[in-house]
Design an enzyme around this catalytic site. Structure first.
Site, PDB file in Angstrom:
ATOM      1  CG  ASP A   1      -0.348  -6.712   3.096  1.00 15.92           C
ATOM      2  OD1 ASP A   1      -0.958  -6.471   3.669  1.00 15.92           O
ATOM      3  OD2 ASP A   1      -0.656  -7.222   1.738  1.00 15.92           O
TER       4      ASP A   1
ATOM      5  CE  LYS B   1       0.659  -8.816  -1.326  1.00 11.54           C
ATOM      6  NZ  LYS B   1       0.612  -7.466  -0.974  1.00 11.54           N
TER       7      LYS B   1
ATOM      8  CE  LYS C   1      -3.277  -8.524  -0.990  1.00 12.10           C
ATOM      9  NZ  LYS C   1      -2.856  -7.405  -0.437  1.00 12.10           N
TER      10      LYS C   1
END
Length: 217
Positions: A84, A148, A177
């Site tokens: 991430d 995300k 996400k």
């Protein structure tokens, strides 16, 4: 759908170990753990379907691109299969899109060369909608795996408006996400209906317990 988050600064090694074992018991998609503990997570999750994941350039994205790539390589050496990464927020706000694209692409290339996946963290609390749309376009172009919403440590996390925008403006091969603010079963179902496929959560067990109660499982 859950990336069980173990990133709080005050978590001890014992806390991290308990979190990994809980995620394994619950069958989470991954454990997103502090970078130094990736090796521990990979060991504890071995033989399960739960992936070891970690953060790159966290939490502000201001690392040199070469440092982000080094972080990614080291994390994969230690057993991470999902990364991430945080965009360089200042460069996004400055409109330096070539820099931003190159920064993201470098980590994506390093990860995909080793069959790992990348979730690109926008940190939407600091951005305008035009920034979010352009980041979605860039992430599609460089073949990132997810976009995300946030680190979970800014002023706001995942909002319904942002998730709808990110799903609408990302190509089909890029997943979405939600991180920060999904703490109930009802909220999980709401973001799932938008097209969210992963949720970063610390309240994983509480949400799943609530789901079992409501569904009669």
């Amino acid at each position: 759908m859950f990336d069980h988050s173990l990133l709080q600064p005050n978590l001890t090694d014992a806390d991290l170990e308990r979190g990994c074992l809980l995620a394994r018991e619950l069958g989470a998609a991954s454990v997103c753990i502090k970078p130094y503990a990736v090796r521990l997570a990979a060991k504890l999750l071995a033989g399960s379907t739960v992936q070891a994941s970690t953060v790159i350039g966290f939490p502000h994205g201001g690392h040199l691109t070469a440092v982000k790539v080094f972080e990614a390589e080291r994390a994969m050496d230690d057993g991470a299969t999902e990364l991430d990464m945080v965009v360089n927020v200042g460069k996004v706000l400055s409109g330096e899109w070539n820099f931003v694209a190159d920064d993201i692409a470098a980590v994506v290339r390093a990860a995909h060369a080793r069959v790992a996946k990348v979730k690109v963290i926008f940190e939407n609390a600091y951005l305008k909608d035009e920034h979010k749309r352009e980041l979605c376009r860039i992430c599609g172009d460089v073949r990132a795996d997810w976009v995300k919403t946030s680190t979970g440590y800014a002023e706001t996390g995942a909002t319904i408006e942002d998730l709808k925008l990110m799903r609408e403006h990302s190509p089909a091969w890029v997943q979405v996400k939600a991180a920060g603010g999904v703490r109930t079963f009802e909220k999980l179902m709401e973001v799932r209906a938008i097209g969210v496929t992963r949720v970063g959560a610390t309240a994983t067990k509480a949400i799943l317990d609530d789901a079992k109660a409501k569904l009669g499982a």
